[in-house]
Motif scaffolding. Structure first.
Motif, PDB file in Angstrom:
ATOM      1  N   GLU A   1      20.063  30.075  40.933  1.00 50.70           N
ATOM      2  CA  GLU A   1      19.559  28.743  41.256  1.00 50.70           C
ATOM      3  C   GLU A   1      19.785  28.395  42.720  1.00 50.70           C
ATOM      4  OE1 GLU A   1      18.087  26.074  39.310  1.00 50.70           O
ATOM      5  OE2 GLU A   1      17.500  27.899  38.243  1.00 50.70           O
ATOM      6  N   ILE A   2      20.949  28.804  43.243  1.00 52.03           N
ATOM      7  CA  ILE A   2      21.239  28.532  44.660  1.00 52.03           C
ATOM      8  C   ILE A   2      20.259  29.284  45.551  1.00 52.03           C
ATOM      9  CG2 ILE A   2      22.957  28.864  46.478  1.00 52.03           C
ATOM     10  CD1 ILE A   2      25.110  28.473  44.299  1.00 52.03           C
ATOM     11  N   LEU A   3      19.950  30.513  45.202  1.00 44.96           N
ATOM     12  CA  LEU A   3      19.010  31.295  46.002  1.00 44.96           C
ATOM     13  C   LEU A   3      17.600  30.724  45.935  1.00 44.96           C
ATOM     14  CD1 LEU A   3      20.183  34.934  45.132  1.00 44.96           C
ATOM     15  CD2 LEU A   3      20.591  33.659  47.252  1.00 44.96           C
ATOM     16  N   ASN A   4      17.221  30.181  44.784  1.00 44.07           N
ATOM     17  CA  ASN A   4      15.871  29.637  44.625  1.00 44.07           C
ATOM     18  C   ASN A   4      15.710  28.277  45.299  1.00 44.07           C
ATOM     19  OD1 ASN A   4      15.011  31.851  43.154  1.00 44.07           O
ATOM     20  ND2 ASN A   4      15.580  30.949  41.185  1.00 44.07           N
ATOM     21  N   ARG A   5      16.770  27.452  45.260  1.00 42.48           N
ATOM     22  CA  ARG A   5      16.659  26.087  45.783  1.00 42.48           C
ATOM     23  C   ARG A   5      17.102  25.953  47.239  1.00 42.48           C
ATOM     24  NH1 ARG A   5      18.975  22.377  40.753  1.00 42.48           N
ATOM     25  NH2 ARG A   5      17.464  23.103  39.175  1.00 42.48           N
ATOM     26  N   GLY A   6      17.429  27.015  47.861  1.00 38.23           N
ATOM     27  CA  GLY A   6      17.927  26.926  49.231  1.00 38.23           C
ATOM     28  C   GLY A   6      19.329  27.476  49.300  1.00 38.23           C
ATOM     29  N   PHE A   7      19.501  28.544  50.060  1.00 32.38           N
ATOM     30  CA  PHE A   7      20.780  29.245  50.064  1.00 32.38           C
ATOM     31  C   PHE A   7      21.862  28.389  50.716  1.00 32.38           C
ATOM     32  CE2 PHE A   7      23.812  32.219  52.010  1.00 32.38           C
ATOM     33  CZ  PHE A   7      24.226  32.883  50.871  1.00 32.38           C
ATOM     34  N   ARG A   8      22.967  28.203  49.968  1.00 36.80           N
ATOM     35  CA  ARG A   8      24.163  27.535  50.494  1.00 36.80           C
ATOM     36  C   ARG A   8      25.330  28.498  50.322  1.00 36.80           C
ATOM     37  NH1 ARG A   8      23.687  22.223  46.990  1.00 36.80           N
ATOM     38  NH2 ARG A   8      22.655  23.747  45.627  1.00 36.80           N
ATOM     39  N   PHE A   9      25.839  28.990  51.441  1.00 37.10           N
ATOM     40  CA  PHE A   9      26.832  30.059  51.428  1.00 37.10           C
ATOM     41  C   PHE A   9      28.094  29.647  50.678  1.00 37.10           C
ATOM     42  CE2 PHE A   9      30.566  32.091  53.339  1.00 37.10           C
ATOM     43  CZ  PHE A   9      30.270  33.428  53.098  1.00 37.10           C
ATOM     44  N   GLY A  10      28.600  28.437  50.947  1.00 29.69           N
ATOM     45  CA  GLY A  10      29.852  28.008  50.323  1.00 29.69           C
ATOM     46  C   GLY A  10      29.767  27.968  48.808  1.00 29.69           C
ATOM     47  N   GLN A  11      28.728  27.337  48.283  1.00 27.53           N
ATOM     48  CA  GLN A  11      28.583  27.238  46.833  1.00 27.53           C
ATOM     49  C   GLN A  11      28.322  28.605  46.206  1.00 27.53           C
ATOM     50  OE1 GLN A  11      25.665  24.387  45.629  1.00 27.53           O
ATOM     51  NE2 GLN A  11      26.008  24.708  43.427  1.00 27.53           N
ATOM     52  N   PHE A  12      27.531  29.433  46.900  1.00 28.10           N
ATOM     53  CA  PHE A  12      27.259  30.774  46.374  1.00 28.10           C
ATOM     54  C   PHE A  12      28.543  31.590  46.262  1.00 28.10           C
ATOM     55  CE2 PHE A  12      26.178  35.243  46.822  1.00 28.10           C
ATOM     56  CZ  PHE A  12      25.142  35.385  45.919  1.00 28.10           C
ATOM     57  N   MET A  13      29.376  31.581  47.293  1.00 30.75           N
ATOM     58  CA  MET A  13      30.620  32.347  47.269  1.00 30.75           C
ATOM     59  C   MET A  13      31.614  31.767  46.263  1.00 30.75           C
ATOM     60  SD  MET A  13      30.309  34.928  49.159  1.00 30.75           S
ATOM     61  CE  MET A  13      32.023  35.419  49.036  1.00 30.75           C
ATOM     62  N   TYR A  14      31.601  30.438  46.122  1.00 26.52           N
ATOM     63  CA  TYR A  14      32.491  29.808  45.131  1.00 26.52           C
ATOM     64  C   TYR A  14      32.145  30.286  43.726  1.00 26.52           C
ATOM     65  CZ  TYR A  14      34.909  26.149  42.520  1.00 26.52           C
ATOM     66  OH  TYR A  14      35.720  25.471  41.644  1.00 26.52           O
ATOM     67  N   ASP A  15      30.869  30.282  43.373  1.00 24.25           N
ATOM     68  CA  ASP A  15      30.458  30.738  42.043  1.00 24.25           C
ATOM     69  C   ASP A  15      30.697  32.233  41.865  1.00 24.25           C
ATOM     70  OD1 ASP A  15      29.645  28.184  41.344  1.00 24.25           O
ATOM     71  OD2 ASP A  15      27.594  28.494  42.038  1.00 24.25           O
ATOM     72  N   ALA A  16      30.492  33.009  42.924  1.00 21.24           N
ATOM     73  CA  ALA A  16      30.719  34.454  42.834  1.00 21.24           C
ATOM     74  C   ALA A  16      32.198  34.760  42.615  1.00 21.24           C
ATOM     75  CB  ALA A  16      30.221  35.140  44.102  1.00 21.24           C
ATOM     76  N   LEU A  17      33.077  34.039  43.294  1.00 20.59           N
ATOM     77  CA  LEU A  17      34.521  34.248  43.098  1.00 20.59           C
ATOM     78  C   LEU A  17      34.958  33.801  41.713  1.00 20.59           C
ATOM     79  CD1 LEU A  17      35.996  33.214  46.564  1.00 20.59           C
ATOM     80  CD2 LEU A  17      36.077  35.470  45.505  1.00 20.59           C
ATOM     81  N   THR A  18      34.387  32.711  41.205  1.00 22.28           N
ATOM     82  CA  THR A  18      34.689  32.275  39.842  1.00 22.28           C
ATOM     83  C   THR A  18      34.334  33.357  38.839  1.00 22.28           C
ATOM     84  OG1 THR A  18      34.271  29.977  40.475  1.00 22.28           O
ATOM     85  CG2 THR A  18      34.273  30.478  38.125  1.00 22.28           C
ATOM     86  N   MET A  19      33.219  34.018  39.079  1.00 24.35           N
ATOM     87  CA  MET A  19      32.792  35.103  38.199  1.00 24.35           C
ATOM     88  C   MET A  19      33.724  36.305  38.324  1.00 24.35           C
ATOM     89  SD  MET A  19      29.035  36.890  38.189  1.00 24.35           S
ATOM     90  CE  MET A  19      29.111  37.070  39.970  1.00 24.35           C
ATOM     91  N   LEU A  20      34.162  36.622  39.533  1.00 17.79           N
ATOM     92  CA  LEU A  20      34.990  37.799  39.745  1.00 17.79           C
ATOM     93  C   LEU A  20      36.403  37.633  39.192  1.00 17.79           C
ATOM     94  CD1 LEU A  20      33.999  38.885  43.375  1.00 17.79           C
ATOM     95  CD2 LEU A  20      33.628  40.156  41.263  1.00 17.79           C
ATOM     96  N   ARG A  21      36.926  36.421  39.219  1.00 16.48           N
ATOM     97  CA  ARG A  21      38.323  36.214  38.828  1.00 16.48           C
ATOM     98  C   ARG A  21      38.570  36.651  37.393  1.00 16.48           C
ATOM     99  NH1 ARG A  21      39.884  30.229  40.851  1.00 16.48           N
ATOM    100  NH2 ARG A  21      42.010  30.857  40.370  1.00 16.48           N
ATOM    101  N   LEU A  22      37.715  36.208  36.478  1.00 17.99           N
ATOM    102  CA  LEU A  22      37.908  36.566  35.071  1.00 17.99           C
ATOM    103  C   LEU A  22      37.335  37.938  34.737  1.00 17.99           C
ATOM    104  CD1 LEU A  22      37.356  33.264  33.051  1.00 17.99           C
ATOM    105  CD2 LEU A  22      39.473  34.516  33.425  1.00 17.99           C
ATOM    106  N   SER A  23      36.224  38.302  35.368  1.00 19.66           N
ATOM    107  CA  SER A  23      35.627  39.600  35.054  1.00 19.66           C
ATOM    108  C   SER A  23      36.561  40.746  35.451  1.00 19.66           C
ATOM    109  CB  SER A  23      34.280  39.749  35.747  1.00 19.66           C
ATOM    110  OG  SER A  23      34.417  39.649  37.154  1.00 19.66           O
ATOM    111  N   THR A  24      37.324  40.581  36.539  1.00 12.81           N
ATOM    112  CA  THR A  24      38.300  41.604  36.931  1.00 12.81           C
ATOM    113  C   THR A  24      39.360  41.781  35.857  1.00 12.81           C
ATOM    114  OG1 THR A  24      37.956  41.058  39.266  1.00 12.81           O
ATOM    115  CG2 THR A  24      39.944  42.290  38.705  1.00 12.81           C
TER     116      THR A  24
END
Length: 293
Positions: free
Chosen positions: A244-267
């Motif tokens: 959704e972030i990529l489609n609506r306009g890339f925002r680096f901070g929010q993108f990295m926040y969601d990516a780290l949230t995903m990585l924390r538990l998936s690891t």
């Protein structure tokens, strides 16, 4: 402190008991507020629906961990009793058991160090670029999930170390009784008294290890199912938000926040699954070596 919160009831101190009361009261209050908001308001946005379900799964994971730590007291006591019995048997043939314990804690330390790096990066992003609307609510629940993952992985790894000790003893027995020459066809039979004793000892040790692995499933089965399911939904939800972030306009901070949230538990989930896969390999090796013996 988080690991103490997840211990069975008879082992609680007064401080941990107070923390548990505060924990369950906070979950009840939070669950009531979320459910009231979901049913009282008309929800039209898809990302809001996904976020609400994501938050409900987080609360469910904490509640299951809380209830399981109360209901599985007898199973945890049996697990501790079997661990003491197996360690007593292994000490008769393996001297350096303390080094094995240090290796286990070193693996857990590395995993927690990686999680600490994730925490630092996400906190920097939260205060510099983007902060989730439920950041302060999700943070304590994520800490409990992470502690439960660490507790389960540590328990399984401890049994894997004991299984490796049994496999080493089986290899020694097979090596000591293999044919003396490669061209002979002698089939070893346990005629000596010490050979009967060694085989009975290994058979007893293998039976205790099978009971240990079964106790791990009895103690943490509910948490394993809910944790893996919640982690799967967390990964899917954060992938959705990243798209959704990529489609609506890339925002680096929010993108990295969601990516780290995903990585924390998936690891943590990957670590748990790798540890469980090692368990399957060790059990297969025990069966194979035992059939050779």
């Amino acid at each position: 402190m988080y690991l103490e919160l997840l211990q069975p009831m008879p082992r609680l101190t007064w401080f941990t008991s107070i923390c548990r009361v505060v924990w369950i009261a906070w979950l009840i209050k939070l669950g009531y507020d979320v459910m009231y908001e979901i049913f009282a308001e008309t929800i039209e946005r898809l990302d809001y629906i996904v976020g609400s379900i994501f938050f409900v799964f987080k609360m469910l994971t904490n509640i299951v961990a809380y209830v399981e730590s109360i209901c599985k007291t007898k199973h945890c006591q049996q697990l501790q009793r079997l661990e003491i019995e197996v360690d007593a048997l292994l000490r008769k043939h393996i001297d350096n058991t303390e080094a094995l314990e240090r290796k286990i804690w070193l693996k857990v330390f590395h995993s927690m160090l990686l999680q600490f790096v994730y925490d630092i990066l996400q906190l920097v992003l939260a205060y510099k670029c983007y902060m989730s609307p439920v950041f302060y609510y999700v943070l304590p629940m994520l800490a409990i999930e992470r502690a439960r993952y660490a507790q389960i992985s540590l328990t399984i790894e401890r049994q894997n170390v004991r299984a490796r000790g049994l496999i080493a003893l089986l290899r020694l027995l097979v090596k000591a009784n293999r044919p003396k020459h490669k061209y002979t066809s002698d089939v070893w039979q346990p005629y000596a008294a010490w050979e009967y004793e060694r085989m009975n000892f290994l058979r007893l040790l293998q039976g205790r290890l099978c009971e240990l692995y079964q106790c791990v499933g009895d103690c943490y089965g509910w948490s394993i199912i809910v944790l893996l399911f919640t982690t799967f939904f967390t990964v899917v939800a954060n992938i959705f938000w990243c798209i959704e972030i990529l489609n609506r306009g890339f925002r680096f901070g929010q993108f990295m926040y969601d990516a780290l949230t995903m990585l924390r538990l998936s690891t943590l989930a990957v670590t748990l699954l790798i540890t469980a896969e090692k368990t399957r390999q060790y059990v297969s090796a025990q069966s194979f070596k035992g059939s050779i013996g």
